[in-house]
Scaffold this motif. Structure first.
Motif, PDB file in Angstrom:
ATOM      1  N   LEU A  85      33.191  49.686  45.918  1.00  0.00           N
ATOM      2  CA  LEU A  85      32.433  48.816  46.802  1.00  0.00           C
ATOM      3  C   LEU A  85      32.233  47.434  46.191  1.00  0.00           C
ATOM      4  CD1 LEU A  85      30.838  48.468  49.422  1.00  0.00           C
ATOM      5  CD2 LEU A  85      28.817  49.351  48.220  1.00  0.00           C
ATOM      6  N   ALA A  86      31.902  47.395  44.892  1.00  0.00           N
ATOM      7  CA  ALA A  86      31.655  46.112  44.236  1.00  0.00           C
ATOM      8  C   ALA A  86      32.895  45.228  44.252  1.00  0.00           C
ATOM      9  CB  ALA A  86      31.199  46.353  42.795  1.00  0.00           C
ATOM     10  N   VAL A  87      34.058  45.814  43.981  1.00  0.00           N
ATOM     11  CA  VAL A  87      35.308  45.054  43.961  1.00  0.00           C
ATOM     12  C   VAL A  87      35.669  44.575  45.362  1.00  0.00           C
ATOM     13  CG1 VAL A  87      37.798  45.186  43.542  1.00  0.00           C
ATOM     14  CG2 VAL A  87      36.188  46.150  41.881  1.00  0.00           C
ATOM     15  N   ASP A  88      35.586  45.468  46.344  1.00  0.00           N
ATOM     16  CA  ASP A  88      35.953  45.112  47.714  1.00  0.00           C
ATOM     17  C   ASP A  88      35.066  44.000  48.261  1.00  0.00           C
ATOM     18  OD1 ASP A  88      38.058  46.883  47.890  1.00  0.00           O
ATOM     19  OD2 ASP A  88      36.861  48.482  48.797  1.00  0.00           O
ATOM     20  N   GLU A  89      33.776  44.053  47.938  1.00  0.00           N
ATOM     21  CA  GLU A  89      32.856  43.029  48.438  1.00  0.00           C
ATOM     22  C   GLU A  89      33.197  41.655  47.868  1.00  0.00           C
ATOM     23  OE1 GLU A  89      28.937  44.427  47.543  1.00  0.00           O
ATOM     24  OE2 GLU A  89      28.754  45.509  49.459  1.00  0.00           O
ATOM     25  N   LEU A  90      33.517  41.600  46.587  1.00  0.00           N
ATOM     26  CA  LEU A  90      33.864  40.322  45.958  1.00  0.00           C
ATOM     27  C   LEU A  90      35.177  39.772  46.522  1.00  0.00           C
ATOM     28  CD1 LEU A  90      32.940  41.152  42.255  1.00  0.00           C
ATOM     29  CD2 LEU A  90      31.802  39.457  43.694  1.00  0.00           C
ATOM     30  N   LEU A  91      36.190  40.622  46.622  1.00  0.00           N
ATOM     31  CA  LEU A  91      37.487  40.173  47.128  1.00  0.00           C
ATOM     32  C   LEU A  91      37.397  39.696  48.575  1.00  0.00           C
ATOM     33  CD1 LEU A  91      39.840  42.943  45.683  1.00  0.00           C
ATOM     34  CD2 LEU A  91      39.691  40.574  44.909  1.00  0.00           C
ATOM     35  N   SER A  92      36.570  40.360  49.371  1.00  0.00           N
ATOM     36  CA  SER A  92      36.468  40.021  50.795  1.00  0.00           C
ATOM     37  C   SER A  92      35.839  38.648  51.010  1.00  0.00           C
ATOM     38  CB  SER A  92      35.658  41.083  51.540  1.00  0.00           C
ATOM     39  OG  SER A  92      34.304  41.072  51.119  1.00  0.00           O
ATOM     40  N   THR A  93      35.098  38.153  50.015  1.00  0.00           N
ATOM     41  CA  THR A  93      34.491  36.816  50.128  1.00  0.00           C
ATOM     42  C   THR A  93      35.420  35.728  49.607  1.00  0.00           C
ATOM     43  OG1 THR A  93      33.408  37.006  47.965  1.00  0.00           O
ATOM     44  CG2 THR A  93      32.170  37.775  49.873  1.00  0.00           C
ATOM     45  N   GLY A  94      36.654  36.117  49.198  1.00  0.00           N
ATOM     46  CA  GLY A  94      37.623  35.136  48.729  1.00  0.00           C
ATOM     47  C   GLY A  94      37.571  34.883  47.239  1.00  0.00           C
ATOM     48  N   LEU A  95      36.717  35.604  46.532  1.00  0.00           N
ATOM     49  CA  LEU A  95      36.590  35.403  45.086  1.00  0.00           C
ATOM     50  C   LEU A  95      37.689  36.178  44.348  1.00  0.00           C
ATOM     51  CD1 LEU A  95      32.726  35.768  44.734  1.00  0.00           C
ATOM     52  CD2 LEU A  95      34.043  33.667  44.414  1.00  0.00           C
ATOM     53  N   ASN A  96      38.154  35.606  43.244  1.00  0.00           N
ATOM     54  CA  ASN A  96      39.099  36.296  42.373  1.00  0.00           C
ATOM     55  C   ASN A  96      38.326  37.194  41.417  1.00  0.00           C
ATOM     56  OD1 ASN A  96      41.224  34.936  43.594  1.00  0.00           O
ATOM     57  ND2 ASN A  96      41.242  33.315  42.062  1.00  0.00           N
ATOM     58  N   VAL A  97      38.818  38.392  41.207  1.00  0.00           N
ATOM     59  CA  VAL A  97      38.096  39.400  40.431  1.00  0.00           C
ATOM     60  C   VAL A  97      38.962  39.905  39.286  1.00  0.00           C
ATOM     61  CG1 VAL A  97      36.932  41.646  40.512  1.00  0.00           C
ATOM     62  CG2 VAL A  97      36.835  40.109  42.495  1.00  0.00           C
ATOM     63  N   VAL A  98      38.347  40.069  38.114  1.00  0.00           N
ATOM     64  CA  VAL A  98      39.033  40.590  36.942  1.00  0.00           C
ATOM     65  C   VAL A  98      38.482  41.971  36.598  1.00  0.00           C
ATOM     66  CG1 VAL A  98      39.540  40.265  34.502  1.00  0.00           C
ATOM     67  CG2 VAL A  98      39.421  38.290  36.004  1.00  0.00           C
ATOM     68  N   LEU A  99      39.375  42.919  36.392  1.00  0.00           N
ATOM     69  CA  LEU A  99      38.990  44.234  35.896  1.00  0.00           C
ATOM     70  C   LEU A  99      39.437  44.344  34.447  1.00  0.00           C
ATOM     71  CD1 LEU A  99      40.016  46.589  38.854  1.00  0.00           C
ATOM     72  CD2 LEU A  99      37.818  45.468  38.440  1.00  0.00           C
ATOM     73  N   GLU A 100      38.502  44.584  33.566  1.00  0.00           N
ATOM     74  CA  GLU A 100      38.778  44.729  32.133  1.00  0.00           C
ATOM     75  C   GLU A 100      38.849  46.223  31.840  1.00  0.00           C
ATOM     76  OE1 GLU A 100      36.594  43.565  27.887  1.00  0.00           O
ATOM     77  OE2 GLU A 100      35.887  42.685  29.761  1.00  0.00           O
ATOM     78  N   ILE A 101      40.057  46.797  31.956  1.00  0.00           N
ATOM     79  CA  ILE A 101      40.215  48.252  31.913  1.00  0.00           C
ATOM     80  C   ILE A 101      41.430  48.636  31.077  1.00  0.00           C
ATOM     81  CG2 ILE A 101      39.065  48.703  34.117  1.00  0.00           C
ATOM     82  CD1 ILE A 101      41.741  48.660  35.487  1.00  0.00           C
TER      83      ILE A 101
END
Length: 207
Positions: A85-101
């Motif tokens: 949910l956290a990732v989808d919400e950020l991406l849907s607002t047009g923000l670029n998201v980094v996963l450190e995994i």
């Protein structure tokens, strides 16, 4: 509104991934790093909700059962996971998201987001990686030996990634990572010959 880009950044322990991302985020404050959940105890200076969401193993297991994680993995006996949910919400607002995994999580994420951009941080050498772990002064020899075994296993999966950054010069690595986040078409990854020279003891094909 256009969808943001999802980036996956992986590296063995001691390669400098967290420090690089912290430095790049100071340059690119609009870049969001998804805060993972973990069952490990907070280290000195870590803040709940900022560095990680610290939860019990029971809470984590419940989240797994409810299919709330985009990816999750067992690392050194502790569990880590990224909220869908956290990732989808950020991406849907047009923000670029980094996963450190790690590589396990990266495989899981690519199943959900095939267009995700994957980046692997590589140390100057395996020996230098061990030196960095020892210089931290946080772990006993037995723990370091285990971390090195895990690091070599992680490094063996580098061919699964699209882009590579060799962290032998911190400032240059910051610039390389910044370029990948802002103008990816201008970044040229190091060649396979150089990577094999840095990592001579690793198998080319990961398990």
């Amino acid at each position: 509104m256009s969808q943001g880009t999802l980036y996956i950044v992986s590296a063995p322990s001691g390669a400098g991934k967290t420090s690089l991302l912290k430095a790049v985020r100071q340059r690119l404050p609009e870049l969001k790093v998804a805060v993972s959940h973990t069952t490990r105890a907070a280290r000195p200076g870590e803040i709940d909700g900022e560095h990680y969401h610290f939860v019990s193993k029971e809470e984590f297991a419940k989240m797994v059962e409810e299919n709330l994680f985009l990816e999750h993995a067992d690392v050194f006996g502790n569990f880590y996971g990224t909220s869908k949910l956290a990732v989808d919400e950020l991406l849907s607002t047009g923000l670029n998201v980094v996963l450190e995994i790690d590589w396990q999580g990266a495989r899981q994420v690519r199943e959900h987001y095939p267009a995700a951009v994957s980046i692997f941080i590589i140390p100057p050498s395996v020996d230098e990686l061990e030196n960095r772990l020892r210089e931290r002064g946080q772990d006993a020899d037995g723990i370091i030996a285990r971390r090195m075994a895990e690091a070599k296993a992680e490094l063996s999966h580098y061919p699964e990634y699209q882009y590579y950054i060799i962290n032998d010069d911190f400032d240059r690595a910051i610039q390389d990572l910044t370029t990948l986040f802002t103008s990816i078409e201008n970044y040229v990854s190091p060649g396979q010959d150089l990577l094999r020279k840095i990592l001579p003891d690793l198998e080319d094909t990961p398990s």
